[in-house]
Each structure stands twice: as structure tokens, then as C-alpha cells.
Enzyme design. Sequence first.
Site, short mmCIF file in Angstrom:
data_model
loop_
_atom_site.label_atom_id
_atom_site.label_comp_id
_atom_site.label_asym_id
_atom_site.label_seq_id
_atom_site.Cartn_x
_atom_site.Cartn_y
_atom_site.Cartn_z
N ARG A 19 0.81 -1.23 0.00
CA ARG A 19 0.00 0.00 0.00
C ARG A 19 0.84 1.27 0.00
O ARG A 19 0.32 2.35 -0.29
CB ARG A 19 -0.93 0.01 1.22
CG ARG A 19 -2.05 -1.03 1.13
CD ARG A 19 -2.94 -0.98 2.36
NE ARG A 19 -2.19 -1.34 3.57
CZ ARG A 19 -2.72 -1.36 4.78
NH1 ARG A 19 -3.99 -1.03 4.95
NH2 ARG A 19 -2.00 -1.71 5.83
N LYS A 48 2.99 -20.02 6.52
CA LYS A 48 2.18 -20.47 7.64
C LYS A 48 1.68 -19.26 8.42
O LYS A 48 2.26 -18.18 8.30
CB LYS A 48 3.00 -21.39 8.54
CG LYS A 48 4.06 -20.65 9.38
CD LYS A 48 4.68 -21.56 10.38
CE LYS A 48 5.63 -20.82 11.29
NZ LYS A 48 5.00 -19.90 12.24
N HIS A 73 9.61 -23.22 6.63
CA HIS A 73 11.04 -22.98 6.38
C HIS A 73 11.93 -23.98 7.12
O HIS A 73 13.09 -24.18 6.74
CB HIS A 73 11.42 -21.54 6.75
CG HIS A 73 11.39 -21.23 8.20
ND1 HIS A 73 10.25 -20.80 8.86
CD2 HIS A 73 12.36 -21.29 9.15
CE1 HIS A 73 10.52 -20.60 10.13
NE2 HIS A 73 11.78 -20.89 10.33
N LYS A 75 15.90 -26.40 5.98
CA LYS A 75 17.18 -26.35 6.68
C LYS A 75 18.01 -27.58 6.36
O LYS A 75 17.51 -28.71 6.29
CB LYS A 75 16.95 -26.25 8.19
CG LYS A 75 16.35 -24.91 8.63
CD LYS A 75 16.18 -24.85 10.12
CE LYS A 75 15.62 -23.49 10.55
NZ LYS A 75 16.59 -22.41 10.35
N GLU A 97 12.89 -20.66 22.27
CA GLU A 97 13.38 -19.31 21.96
C GLU A 97 13.66 -18.59 23.27
O GLU A 97 12.93 -18.77 24.26
CB GLU A 97 12.34 -18.53 21.16
CG GLU A 97 12.06 -19.11 19.78
CD GLU A 97 11.04 -18.27 19.02
OE1 GLU A 97 11.45 -17.40 18.25
OE2 GLU A 97 9.83 -18.50 19.22
N ASP A 137 1.43 -21.82 16.29
CA ASP A 137 2.53 -21.16 15.61
C ASP A 137 3.67 -22.13 15.28
O ASP A 137 4.33 -21.98 14.25
CB ASP A 137 3.07 -20.02 16.49
CG ASP A 137 4.07 -19.13 15.77
OD1 ASP A 137 3.85 -18.84 14.58
OD2 ASP A 137 5.06 -18.73 16.39
N HIS A 155 5.92 -26.86 12.24
CA HIS A 155 7.33 -27.22 12.36
C HIS A 155 7.53 -28.57 13.07
O HIS A 155 8.20 -29.47 12.56
CB HIS A 155 8.12 -26.15 13.12
CG HIS A 155 8.11 -24.81 12.48
ND1 HIS A 155 8.01 -24.62 11.12
CD2 HIS A 155 8.20 -23.56 13.01
CE1 HIS A 155 8.04 -23.33 10.85
NE2 HIS A 155 8.15 -22.67 11.98
N LYS A 163 8.56 -19.51 24.36
CA LYS A 163 9.32 -18.27 24.33
C LYS A 163 9.83 -17.94 25.73
O LYS A 163 9.28 -18.41 26.72
CB LYS A 163 8.45 -17.13 23.79
CG LYS A 163 8.08 -17.31 22.32
CD LYS A 163 7.36 -16.09 21.77
CE LYS A 163 7.07 -16.25 20.29
NZ LYS A 163 8.31 -16.29 19.47
#
Length: 509
Positions: free
Chosen positions: A62, A169, A199, A203, A237, A256, A261, A359
Site C-alpha cells: 500500500r 504459515k 522454512h 534447513k 526461543e 505457531d 514445524h 518463548k
Amino acid sequence: MTERNPLRDRRDLRLPRVAGPSAMVIFGVTGDLARKKVMPAIYDLANRGLLPPNFALVGFARQDYEDQDFAKTVHDAVSEHCRTEFHEDVWDQLSEGIRYVRGDLNDPEAFQELHRVLNELDQDRGTGGNHAYYFSIPPRFFSVVTQQLQKAGLAASDSGGWNRVIIEKPFGHDLKSAQELNRVVDSVFPPDSVFRIDHYLGKETVQNLLAIRFANNLYEPIWNNNFVDSVQITMAEDIGIGSRAGYYDGIGAARDVIQNHLIQLLALVAMEEPSGFGAESVRMEKEKVLRSMILPDDLDRHTARGQYAAGWQAGVEVKGYLQEDGIPPDSTTETFAAIRIDIENRRWAGVPFYLRTGKRLGRRVTEVAVILKRAPHLPYSDSNSEAKDLGSNAIVFRIQPDEGMTVRFASKVPGTVRELRNVTMDFQYGESFTQSSPEAYERLILDVLLGEPPLFPRHEEVELSWRILDPVLAHWAKQGQPEQYSSGGWGPPSAYRMMSNDGRSWRRP
């Protein structure tokens, strides 16, 4: 008769696979994913000589840019985030094919302008009607953009070229929404033209998992319930959600990470050997093992969820999830999730697979740990009390960071009579190979342009993954607030109870 030269018949695997003439359109090109991952990966492919000189890149967003302003934005993103060395001559060639289309995703006229720009590129740069559409946009717009492409005549080609769509995703937020998204996308693009990006599957270390299993007689004979006690798959993480509140809240750790994954990693660990490594053979075996996955009856005992609390991590005071900007104070979104999955087949019956992600955990690490059963008899234990405390043998695949593999086993301590200790044998990509591993997005984008789909899950895999996760999410929805856990730790108390209920414990990566 001339004798055949076997060396001449062998294909040189070092030769690169170079993409043919093509143009890639990135929707949401001003977002973080495009800026930090997709565009740098495109440059790195060009820098490695894997894109044709006439490759074209079209941004769609945009913001009010001219082509040259957008090219400057791409230049800055690439020079900051590219993996390979930045060369101005490579950039100059790539920038000649950069274009920009300003528009709203709901605006049909913007897609007509996109059609005009792509036709112009086909004529001027010889991209041959080959177009890849990258959806770097929120999932709620996937169906909208798919239908806009169809209405604008951009989903089919009269020139003999191809049109492919790349979807990031998450693929829906539950089984029902995933089925609806798949219905819309598959009604516009044929299945072989739809590339759902995970992704992690790009790897090198994930691909090496298959090589270790199927190219070595050392491991495959013990890859079953006769020798394996359990498997732990962890993606941890050490950061919080940062500026992703708008995306993350309402999604959570399970949707997520686990749904895509970790379940995909589980499928690669547990699948039977395919007849070949073409897309159809690999998918067939992955789908078979996904259909064999079941959840335990008691989800209270065999799942865990939590939210990180305020505290200290690496000497820095950090906010709790409920104090993050943009997060409602009564949010029930989990930032830690762990589940047990069992597989009902002859190879894996009785072997639990534990998946966890979170996390603000102790460190950033993704690994697959195959824990072997203990030796049935330890003759050393009579004279060495430490032998009784030896941990189980383990084969650990380090996905990130420090990509490689570790094997843990017992060894005699030098200079002692019969003292045993656990030791590790290490393989690291950085030490064993002179060339660095490509970034996952490089491999996946190149596979899209080449039309090679083995690393991309089809809609059947996506729906089977949701069938596994949906009952867990429904169970958690009845439980209210997730359990709090300390930042810098390894999850809530329920995660430890979940393992102790089975007489096991989590590995400390």
C-alpha cells in the site's frame, strides 16, 4: 563397440540447479518477513549464480513508492540481511528487473495494474509468462488474494508459462479453516502449483536427518521400538513476542510452531523409508505416519501450556507476556506448549514422542533427541556406583544453532579400573564442510522457481496435522488462564509433571 565410461555417466552433483526465466511477486513486501528473509534470500540466490540474468521481482503493497524508491528499500534490506557478501554489480543486475505496484489487496484495479506490469516484464525481460506469487501477508488475506489473482487473469497463462503460489504459515487456525483455505486455493491453482512454505523443512540439518537415517546402516536398524525409549523434539526461543502482539495473541505457541514445524519434524523422524526422494514418495510416507498419530486419552496428564512471567533473563529485566504492548491483561494465549503424541504402527508402538516449544526459555535451540533404551544389563554397576546413574544413550540432531549432530554414550574413564562416564561424539557442519549452509528460504524459493515440491507439505498433511492438534486446543480452551513460568527457565511446572507422569524427564539442551 566403444566401452562405456562410468565417470561420464555420473551426474556431477556439484553443478548448480539454475532457475529459468521468471518473475516473483511479493505481496506484503514491506513487512518484516519480506525484508529480513525473502528479499535477502533472492539476492543470495542471484549472488550464487542460481537466478537467470533476466529474473524480475515485483513488490505489491500500500505504500506510495516509485520503482526506484522501492529498489532503494530492497537494496537496504538486502545489504543488511544477506547471508553472502554484498556485491554492487550483482545488485545492479538484479535491480534492473525490480518493479513496484501500489495497491490494496481488496482493489481489483491494483491487480489489473499488476497484470500490466507482468505482461511488460514478459515482453521486455523475457520472463516467459512464468510467475510466482509470494503471500507474505496475514493469513486472513490468503483467500482474498487468491481470488483477486483469478479474477485478474493471473492464475492461468495463455503463453505456456506457469503460475505458482507460495503460502506462508499458518495454514488456517484449525481444521475447518484450513479445509476452507485449501478449498479456495485448490479451486484456483492446481495442487502442483501450490507451495506451502515451512522454512524448517528447508534447513540443511533437517534434510540431513533423512540422510543419517537412510544412508547409514549404523542407525536405521535401531530406529524402532526395540531400541528407542522416546523421542523429544524441542524448539525453544530465548526472546519474547517483541512487536508481534498483533499476530501472536490468539494464535499461541501450539498453532505457531507445533502444528507445522514440530509435527513435520516428527513425521520425518518416524516415517518409513520412501521408494525415492521425489515429492510423491516422500509425501506418501509422511501422510501414512501422520494418519497413525494419536493423542493420549488424558490430556491433563500429557499436555502442558504456560505464559512467561516478568523476570530476569541473561541479566536483563524482561516483561511478562501479559505486560507486553498490545496484549490484553486477560489473554489466555499460551507462549509455551508441550504435548505427547503416540504412533500406532509396528515400528513405533509404545514409544512416546514429546513435542515442546516456548518463548523466554533458557536458550535458543531447536533439536530432535532420540533417546535409546538403557542396556538390559550393566556388569560395571557392581564395582562402579556411577554406572547406575549413567544416562541413556541419545542421538541428537541440532537444527539450530550450531547445526550438527551429537551421539551420547558411556565410556571408560582413562586410568581407572572400571569407572564409566557419559561422553559425546560431535559432528558440526561448520567444521566438516568448507561451504556454509544456504539459508532455508534460499533453498525453498529456488525449489519453487524450479517446480520441485518435495519440501513443501500438501493440503493433506496440513489437515492431518490439525486433526492431531484440534482436540488439544479444544481441551485447553476450557482450562482458563495458562500457568505462569519464569522467564529464562524451561517452562511451567505442568511440563515437568507431564514427563514425570511417564517416569521420564526433559533433556536440558
